[in-house]
Motif scaffolding. Structure first.
Motif, PDB file in Angstrom:
ATOM      1  N   TRP A 172       0.825  -1.198   0.000  1.00 46.71           N
ATOM      2  CA  TRP A 172       0.000   0.000   0.000  1.00 46.71           C
ATOM      3  C   TRP A 172       0.865   1.257   0.000  1.00 46.71           C
ATOM      4  O   TRP A 172       0.576   2.231  -0.699  1.00 46.71           O
ATOM      5  CB  TRP A 172      -0.940  -0.007   1.192  1.00 46.71           C
ATOM      6  N   ASN A 173       1.945   1.242   0.783  1.00 44.86           N
ATOM      7  CA  ASN A 173       2.855   2.393   0.814  1.00 44.86           C
ATOM      8  C   ASN A 173       3.537   2.598  -0.536  1.00 44.86           C
ATOM      9  O   ASN A 173       3.768   3.730  -0.973  1.00 44.86           O
ATOM     10  CB  ASN A 173       3.912   2.215   1.902  1.00 44.86           C
ATOM     11  N   LYS A 174       3.878   1.495  -1.209  1.00 45.60           N
ATOM     12  CA  LYS A 174       4.488   1.599  -2.531  1.00 45.60           C
ATOM     13  C   LYS A 174       3.507   2.190  -3.550  1.00 45.60           C
ATOM     14  O   LYS A 174       3.890   2.995  -4.397  1.00 45.60           O
ATOM     15  CB  LYS A 174       4.967   0.221  -3.000  1.00 45.60           C
ATOM     16  N   ILE A 175       2.240   1.779  -3.454  1.00 46.86           N
ATOM     17  CA  ILE A 175       1.231   2.310  -4.376  1.00 46.86           C
ATOM     18  C   ILE A 175       1.045   3.810  -4.143  1.00 46.86           C
ATOM     19  O   ILE A 175       0.979   4.609  -5.090  1.00 46.86           O
ATOM     20  CB  ILE A 175      -0.100   1.556  -4.203  1.00 46.86           C
ATOM     21  N   LYS A 176       0.955   4.216  -2.859  1.00 48.49           N
ATOM     22  CA  LYS A 176       0.823   5.642  -2.548  1.00 48.49           C
ATOM     23  C   LYS A 176       2.034   6.430  -3.051  1.00 48.49           C
ATOM     24  O   LYS A 176       1.896   7.529  -3.596  1.00 48.49           O
ATOM     25  CB  LYS A 176       0.649   5.841  -1.041  1.00 48.49           C
ATOM     26  N   GLU A 177       3.231   5.857  -2.859  1.00 54.22           N
ATOM     27  CA  GLU A 177       4.445   6.524  -3.313  1.00 54.22           C
ATOM     28  C   GLU A 177       4.487   6.634  -4.836  1.00 54.22           C
ATOM     29  O   GLU A 177       4.992   7.619  -5.391  1.00 54.22           O
ATOM     30  CB  GLU A 177       5.671   5.766  -2.805  1.00 54.22           C
ATOM     31  N   THR A 178       3.939   5.604  -5.526  1.00 54.40           N
ATOM     32  CA  THR A 178       3.883   5.633  -6.991  1.00 54.40           C
ATOM     33  C   THR A 178       3.158   6.876  -7.487  1.00 54.40           C
ATOM     34  O   THR A 178       3.649   7.611  -8.349  1.00 54.40           O
ATOM     35  CB  THR A 178       3.176   4.371  -7.522  1.00 54.40           C
TER      36      THR A 178
END
Length: 413
Positions: A157-163
């Motif tokens: 989820w953090n990676k998606i938000k960072e994307t």
């Protein structure tokens, strides 16, 4: 007035779907691919390291200023000067966002040749630097410092938000202004220049190429911002080879980057870096304009037809254009609002340092992290809009200045 508005809107709508896709891919690369892996494969001076560095760099959406701290960090994390130079040449010439936008405005041949040209020129420059590096003939530079890359966030989820944060906000802050400038310049060219302006000089394409190099190399223009300018100039009669020279030489270097490269890699490596960019751009321009059948292939679907096809406006392209423009306005508004807040909250305990060469979010993060690592520094705030760093703590000014210059930037008294 409506001619200017219509030309601007048409180009914006035509590029928007491809740019938005490119920004998503850029965000995915940033969030899901650990940057630290780059230095693992780039320690050698031979073909493998140089080629790998270029392959790493080509899809990254970094401009000629944003690539500088990354290349310096690569060098200081164990990459050779040969591999770092290859990365430095290849990366700003192209990127997933600019490849998509090049296809949208200039057609498939340009979209294919642009990364190929970046790969070839980076090989020439990197291998030349590697040759002199193995002979020990390059200048000695202060490069023993080691600044690690930013860490990739943990968790899906953090990676998606960072994307999406990186792709649609951080990158908009980095290149949004230059993209708008490119669109405005292209609009002025489209409306003001006569349709046969460059066709008058078409019999001297080599002269045009040298003029473009003289103007484009010292000037800052990002890989994406150069596309509407090149497309508009082709509509006024510029040859495709000359347009390719602009697409290659403009994003690959600027006056500020030359000083930084000289400081971080040495004078001889800087000369090779510039000669590779200039020679590669003119070489590929000559190839396109003079090789039998090449010019016809690149003009078989001229920008006017491509732009008409992709800009045959629909609700989708209009929505993408509105979304893109809205995100640029929000990102740039946040950038300058942050600058205002920094100025308002500045205290007498903060020392202000003018940093020359910071152009994007990558530069900002690099300076903040480098200064924060110094002993005695309690707080660092970088104002990207003003090009300043505010440092709080008990530390001599000279150590801060030395750190700024070690990071690849210039301190201005």
């Amino acid at each position: 007035m409506m001619d200017y508005v219509n030309a601007f809107v048409s180009m914006l709508n035509g590029m928007a779907p491809y740019l938005l896709l490119g920004f998503v891919i850029a965000g995915l690369l940033h969030a899901f691919v650990p940057s630290s892996i780059y230095s693992r494969y780039l320690a050698g001076t031979g073909f493998r390291s140089v080629f790998t560095a270029a392959l790493f760099g080509i899809p990254l959406p970094l401009c000629s200023c944003g690539v500088l701290p990354t290349a310096v960090a690569l060098r200081r994390s164990g990459a050779s000067r040969a591999a770092s130079t290859s990365f430095l040449i290849a990366t700003p010439q192209t990127g997933v966002d600019s490849i998509a936008a090049t296809y949208s405005m200039m057609g498939l041949p340009f979209a294919i040749l642009r990364p190929v040209a970046a790969l070839v020129t980076s090989q020439l420059g990197g291998l030349a630097v590697g040759h002199w590096e193995r002979k020990g003939a390059l200048d000695s530079v202060h490069d023993e410092a080691n600044y690690e890359f930013s860490e990739v966030p943990e968790g899906l989820w953090n990676k998606i938000k960072e994307t999406f944060k990186y792709g649609f906000f951080d990158m908009m802050q980095s290149i949004g202004r230059w993209l708008l400038i490119g669109l405005v310049v292209a609009t002025l060219i489209t409306v003001l220049l006569p349709d046969d302006f460059f066709s008058t000089y078409a019999r001297w394409p080599m002269l045009n190429m040298f003029i473009i190099v003289l103007v484009a190399v010292p000037m800052y223009v990002c890989a994406t911002g150069s596309i509407p300018i090149a497309a508009a100039l082709m509509l006024k009669g510029m040859t495709p080879g000359c347009a390719l020279v602009l697409l290659m030489a403009g994003p690959a270097a600027n006056l500020a980057s030359m000083f930084v490269v000289n400081n971080a890699f040495g004078r001889k490596a800087t000369v090779i870096y510039l000669l590779s960019i200039i020679g590669g751009a003119i070489g590929f321009g000559v190839l396109v304009d003079y090789l039998p059948g090449m010019r016809e292939m690149f003009t078989s679907a001229p920008p006017s037809h491509i732009m008409h096809h992709h800009m045959a406006t629909s609700w989708f392209t209009t929505a993408c254009g509105i979304l893109l423009l809205g995100m640029i306005v929000v990102a740039l508004g946040a950038k300058y609002w942050k600058s205002y807040q920094i100025k308002r909250n500045k205290t007498s305990a903060m020392k202000e340092f003018k940093v020359k060469g910071m152009m994007c979010a990558h530069c900002k993060a690099n300076v903040e992290k480098g200064l924060a690592a110094l002993p005695g520094v309690e707080k660092v705030t970088v104002d990207l809009a003003k090009g300043t760093a505010l440092v709080e703590g008990s530390i001599p000014d000279q150590l801060i200045i030395d750190c700024i210059e070690d990071l690849g930037y210039q301190y201005e008294p």
